[in-house]
Design an enzyme around this catalytic site. Structure first.
Site, PDB file in Angstrom:
ATOM      1  N   LYS A 258      41.147  56.140  33.217  1.00  0.00           N
ATOM      2  CA  LYS A 258      42.086  55.574  32.545  1.00  0.00           C
ATOM      3  C   LYS A 258      42.496  56.318  31.153  1.00  0.00           C
ATOM      4  O   LYS A 258      43.522  56.250  30.777  1.00  0.00           O
ATOM      5  CB  LYS A 258      42.121  54.207  32.256  1.00  0.00           C
TER       6      LYS A 258
ATOM      7  N   PHE B  45      31.215  61.267  17.744  1.00  0.00           N
ATOM      8  CA  PHE B  45      30.463  62.227  17.070  1.00  0.00           C
ATOM      9  C   PHE B  45      31.524  63.259  16.262  1.00  0.00           C
ATOM     10  O   PHE B  45      31.709  63.750  15.140  1.00  0.00           O
ATOM     11  CB  PHE B  45      29.680  62.794  18.088  1.00  0.00           C
TER      12      PHE B  45
ATOM     13  N   LEU C 217      41.065  62.706  20.766  1.00  0.00           N
ATOM     14  CA  LEU C 217      39.728  63.206  20.945  1.00  0.00           C
ATOM     15  C   LEU C 217      39.218  61.786  21.913  1.00  0.00           C
ATOM     16  O   LEU C 217      37.911  61.995  22.224  1.00  0.00           O
ATOM     17  CB  LEU C 217      38.813  63.417  19.548  1.00  0.00           C
TER      18      LEU C 217
ATOM     19  N   TYR D 241      35.601  62.220  34.756  1.00  0.00           N
ATOM     20  CA  TYR D 241      35.720  63.037  33.373  1.00  0.00           C
ATOM     21  C   TYR D 241      36.462  64.403  33.653  1.00  0.00           C
ATOM     22  O   TYR D 241      37.577  64.708  32.884  1.00  0.00           O
ATOM     23  CB  TYR D 241      34.396  63.101  33.039  1.00  0.00           C
TER      24      TYR D 241
HETATM   25  P1  NAD Z   1      31.839  60.418  21.345  1.00  0.00           P
HETATM   26  O1  NAD Z   1      31.443  59.781  22.508  1.00  0.00           O
HETATM   27  O2  NAD Z   1      31.042  60.551  20.182  1.00  0.00           O
HETATM   28  O3  NAD Z   1      33.314  60.296  20.767  1.00  0.00           O
HETATM   29  C1  NAD Z   1      34.320  59.629  21.605  1.00  0.00           C
HETATM   30  C2  NAD Z   1      34.997  58.483  20.913  1.00  0.00           C
HETATM   31  O4  NAD Z   1      36.298  58.156  21.476  1.00  0.00           O
HETATM   32  C3  NAD Z   1      34.011  57.221  20.577  1.00  0.00           C
HETATM   33  O5  NAD Z   1      34.036  56.869  19.041  1.00  0.00           O
HETATM   34  C4  NAD Z   1      34.663  56.338  21.389  1.00  0.00           C
HETATM   35  O6  NAD Z   1      34.406  55.006  21.076  1.00  0.00           O
HETATM   36  C5  NAD Z   1      36.118  56.621  21.480  1.00  0.00           C
HETATM   37  N1  NAD Z   1      36.942  56.043  22.649  1.00  0.00           N
HETATM   38  C6  NAD Z   1      36.500  56.221  24.140  1.00  0.00           C
HETATM   39  N2  NAD Z   1      37.433  55.793  24.846  1.00  0.00           N
HETATM   40  C7  NAD Z   1      38.429  55.333  24.011  1.00  0.00           C
HETATM   41  C8  NAD Z   1      39.753  54.551  24.076  1.00  0.00           C
HETATM   42  N3  NAD Z   1      39.986  54.018  25.556  1.00  0.00           N
HETATM   43  N4  NAD Z   1      40.241  54.131  23.202  1.00  0.00           N
HETATM   44  C9  NAD Z   1      39.921  54.395  22.039  1.00  0.00           C
HETATM   45  N5  NAD Z   1      38.914  55.116  21.646  1.00  0.00           N
HETATM   46  C10 NAD Z   1      38.098  55.606  22.650  1.00  0.00           C
HETATM   47  O7  NAD Z   1      31.991  61.893  22.148  1.00  0.00           O
HETATM   48  P2  NAD Z   1      32.327  63.635  21.041  1.00  0.00           P
HETATM   49  O8  NAD Z   1      31.417  64.388  21.726  1.00  0.00           O
HETATM   50  O9  NAD Z   1      32.786  63.193  19.740  1.00  0.00           O
HETATM   51  O10 NAD Z   1      33.820  64.113  21.796  1.00  0.00           O
HETATM   52  C11 NAD Z   1      35.127  63.955  21.440  1.00  0.00           C
HETATM   53  C12 NAD Z   1      36.094  64.609  22.402  1.00  0.00           C
HETATM   54  O11 NAD Z   1      35.794  65.810  22.555  1.00  0.00           O
HETATM   55  C13 NAD Z   1      36.053  63.764  23.727  1.00  0.00           C
HETATM   56  O12 NAD Z   1      37.595  63.774  24.180  1.00  0.00           O
HETATM   57  C14 NAD Z   1      35.290  64.669  24.613  1.00  0.00           C
HETATM   58  O13 NAD Z   1      35.903  64.820  25.971  1.00  0.00           O
HETATM   59  C15 NAD Z   1      35.679  66.136  23.874  1.00  0.00           C
HETATM   60  N6  NAD Z   1      34.576  67.096  23.988  1.00  0.00           N
HETATM   61  C16 NAD Z   1      33.384  67.014  23.547  1.00  0.00           C
HETATM   62  C17 NAD Z   1      32.199  67.920  23.857  1.00  0.00           C
HETATM   63  C18 NAD Z   1      30.981  67.614  23.042  1.00  0.00           C
HETATM   64  O14 NAD Z   1      30.113  68.675  23.544  1.00  0.00           O
HETATM   65  N7  NAD Z   1      30.620  66.772  22.269  1.00  0.00           N
HETATM   66  C19 NAD Z   1      32.612  68.809  24.708  1.00  0.00           C
HETATM   67  C20 NAD Z   1      33.908  69.158  25.497  1.00  0.00           C
HETATM   68  C21 NAD Z   1      34.741  68.113  25.023  1.00  0.00           C
END
Ligand code: NAD
Ligand code: UDP
Length: 313
Positions: free
Chosen positions: A89, A11, A71, A143
């Site tokens: 991990k 996202f 991310l 997490y």
């Molecule tokens: P999301 O789940 O849409 O995106 C995460 C992406 O990381 C996905 O495309 C997934 O396939 C990829 N991914 C997961 N594990 C992986 C791995 N081991 N290797 C390679 N790719 C991997 O989530 P998001 O909302 O886009 O969040 C992105 C980042 O922002 C994350 O690190 C999340 O912790 C952080 N975050 C998001 C929010 C929020 O409200 N959306 C809030 C705080 C922190």
């Protein structure tokens, strides 16, 4: 610059890739497609500056880049609890791998941390100086603690190896392209409302969250990455705080839905309140959110409505 975005098909990552390409950078989007999807970046595949790499960050990788936005990590409770060991991990081994890469090629690296490092906060609103109230053995720990260790690793690679780091603590963010099935409150309520299904409020709905629109967040990420002499951590979020019950009513109103509100048990360790103090971001980055909740929700609802009617998730 050549910029690596891990989790780039997710996202937030897909919006960030779009923004960076628009600025004329070459973007390497790396993803294992656990929660991300190719359709999120379909429209970028033909761009000459865009490259897609299917890879899992728990394995090392060598790339020549100038910037790394780390991310990659599932962000919704349903997804990060699906395989909690893998979640830890990803934050621990994945961040070590990305820091090792940053060290080797002398790239600047930004870590997407989270408001969850504050746990169920006893300080309100949360400032960066607060150390948090996190359960180390609960269902959210994979997490929360994973992200806390990732921050520790960032700081230690910085102190020990001089790696050029940035840490942002992201608060609840919403917008177009959130996965329909990710179980987060925005996607759940919007999908339920558009289908005229009951909206499932957990607990009495008195818990609060503060919702930031994606465009505002991406602006904050880029400003922090390019800010000289400030490594963070810095909170990025919208300080307008809303009780979940009020949020549910707002969504019913904005969608014109016939849905009713129903109550379901509150999940364990669900934080009672959350609101970022963004004084530091204002001062150091000249950043604050611009998109009001109502406008952001209208844009999000329109995107979900289009995807649902086309049968896409
Ligand atoms: P999301 O789940 O849409 O995106 C995460 C992406 O990381 C996905 O495309 C997934 O396939 C990829 N991914 C997961 N594990 C992986 C791995 N081991 N290797 C390679 N790719 C991997 O989530 P998001 O909302 O886009 O969040 C992105 C980042 O922002 C994350 O690190 C999340 O912790 C952080 N975050 C998001 C929010 C929020 O409200 N959306 C809030 C705080 C922190
Ligand atoms: N929530 C809810 N109904 C839902 C999904 C979530 O009431 O269908 C609540 C959840 O209990 C939490 C808040 O909404 O208090 C935000 O949940 P989300 O999973 O979006 O994010 P987080 O808890 O990680 O901030």
């Amino acid at each position: 610059m050549r910029i690596l975005v891990t989790g780039g098909a997710g996202f937030i990552g897909s919006h960030l890739c779009e923004r960076l390409l628009g600025e004329g950078h070459d973007v390497l989007c790396l993803d294992n497609f656990f929660t991300g999807a190719k359709r999120n970046i379909d429209h970028l595949l033909d761009h000459h500056g865009f490259e897609l790499i299917r890879h899992d960050i728990i394995e090392p990788i060598l790339l020549e880049v100038d910037r790394i936005y780390n991310l990659a990590c599932p962000a919704s409770p349903v997804h990060y609890q699906y395989n909690p060991v893998k979640t830890t991990k990803t934050s621990v081994m994945g961040t070590i791998n990305m820091l090792g890469l940053a060290k080797r090629v002398r790239a600047r690296i930004l870590q997407a941390s989270t408001s969850e490092v504050y746990g169920d906060p006893e300080v309100h609103p949360q400032t960066e100086a607060y150390w948090g109230n996190v359960n180390p053995i609960g269902l959210r720990s994979c997490y929360d603690e994973g992200k806390r260790v990732a921050e520790t690793l960032m700081m230690d690679y910085h102190r020990q190896n001089g790696v050029d780091i940035r840490i942002v603590r992201i608060f609840n963010t919403y917008g177009p392209r959130m996965a329909v099935n990710d179980g987060r409150v925005v996607s759940n309520f919007v999908v339920q409302a558009l289908r005229n299904d009951d909206l499932t409020v957990y607990g009495a709905g008195e818990q609060t969250r503060s919702f930031c629109f994606i465009d505002d967040l991406v602006e904050g990420l880029v400003r922090m990455m390019e800010c000289d002499g400030f490594i963070g951590p810095v909170n990025l979020g919208n300080p307008v705080e809303t009780p979940i019950i009020e949020f549910a009513r707002r969504i019913v109103e904005l969608t014109g839905s016939r849905s009713e509100i129903v109550y379901r048990p509150l999940p364990a360790d669900d934080p009672k309140q959350r609101q970022p103090d963004i004084s530091l971001a204002r001062q150091k980055l000249g950043w604050e959110p611009r998109v009001p909740l109502e406008e952001g929700l209208r844009r999000t609802i329109a995107d979900f409505a289009a995807r649902l009617s086309a049968g896409r998730s």
